[in-house]
Design a protein around this motif. Structure first.
Motif, short mmCIF file in Angstrom:
data_model
loop_
_atom_site.label_atom_id
_atom_site.label_comp_id
_atom_site.label_asym_id
_atom_site.label_seq_id
_atom_site.Cartn_x
_atom_site.Cartn_y
_atom_site.Cartn_z
N PRO A 193 -0.17 84.54 30.79
CA PRO A 193 0.04 85.30 32.02
C PRO A 193 0.67 84.42 33.11
CG PRO A 193 -2.32 85.14 31.48
CD PRO A 193 -1.56 84.45 30.41
N GLY A 194 1.65 84.97 33.78
CA GLY A 194 2.28 84.28 34.90
C GLY A 194 3.00 82.99 34.53
N THR A 195 3.42 82.86 33.28
CA THR A 195 4.01 81.60 32.82
C THR A 195 5.36 81.85 32.16
OG1 THR A 195 1.81 80.67 32.47
CG2 THR A 195 3.64 79.58 31.33
N ARG A 196 6.33 81.00 32.49
CA ARG A 196 7.65 81.03 31.85
C ARG A 196 7.98 79.63 31.37
NH1 ARG A 196 12.60 82.42 34.63
NH2 ARG A 196 11.85 81.06 36.27
N VAL A 197 8.53 79.53 30.17
CA VAL A 197 9.07 78.26 29.69
C VAL A 197 10.49 78.17 30.23
CG1 VAL A 197 9.71 76.90 27.67
CG2 VAL A 197 7.62 78.29 27.62
N LEU A 198 10.74 77.19 31.08
CA LEU A 198 12.06 77.04 31.71
C LEU A 198 13.02 76.25 30.82
CD1 LEU A 198 10.97 76.24 35.37
CD2 LEU A 198 11.63 78.45 34.40
N GLU A 201 7.07 77.18 34.46
CA GLU A 201 6.74 77.72 35.77
C GLU A 201 5.52 78.59 35.52
OE1 GLU A 201 9.57 79.44 38.96
OE2 GLU A 201 8.90 81.13 37.71
N THR A 202 4.46 78.35 36.28
CA THR A 202 3.22 79.08 36.03
C THR A 202 2.49 79.40 37.33
OG1 THR A 202 1.18 79.13 34.72
CG2 THR A 202 1.81 76.99 35.66
#
Length: 167
Positions: free
Chosen positions: A38-43, A69-70
């Motif tokens: 939840p609320g996390t993207r691998v940049l 980004e979390t």
């Protein structure tokens, strides 16, 4: 979710490693699981590296570093990463034991965290070529040259593609 488990979006750097089982599959699965948090993207994700175990025995590791980004708080992110490790069969029979998956929070924004459960920056990251080289690949300003020089004798090799770039 418990109060305090989330915050505004921040940058986190996570080290990934595996030296048991299908190492490449474990790292790919871990990245997919991290991206699904939840609320996390691998940049971004570094190249894949093969390295000798440090202060341990066993087969060579495959390693990488991911920039995230979390909105998860540091302790919540750690708990989720440990759940991913467990789902990949991670066991902790003794310190530095060979492992199917190892996920470490290396940096969390520019915070310094020192609790019984979590230390950030990771306390041994500046002693490990398998952390510094992939981190320097993505964020050279985060790895001083003297720290890279200090780990230059450690055996590590950047892998050429190996199917990793398709993650």
């Amino acid at each position: 979710m418990v109060e305090g488990d989330t915050l505004g979006a921040v940058e986190a750097w996570v080290g990934l490693g595996a030296n048991l089982g299908d190492r490449l599959d474990s790292l790919r699965s871990a990245l997919k699981a991290i991206a699904a948090l939840p609320g996390t993207r691998v940049l971004r994700v570094s190249s894949l590296y093969r390295s000798a175990p440090v202060d341990a025995g066993g087969p060579d590791y495959l390693n990488a570093v991911a920039q995230l980004e979390t909105t998860l708080a540091p302790e919540a992110l750690l708990m989720r990463l440990q759940e991913i490790e467990h789902a990949c069969g991670r066991e902790r029979p003794y310190r530095n034991a060979p492992r199917t998956l190892d996920l470490d929070i290396l940096l969390f924004n520019d915070q310094v965290i020192n609790t019984p459960a979590l230390a950030v920056p990771h306390p041994r990251m500046y002693e490990r070529a398998f952390v510094l080289l992939p981190l320097a690949e993505l964020a050279p300003t985060r790895v001083p040259a003297q720290q890279l020089a200090a780990v230059a004798a450690q055996r590590i090799e950047q892998m050429q593609d190996a199917g990793w770039s398709h993650v």
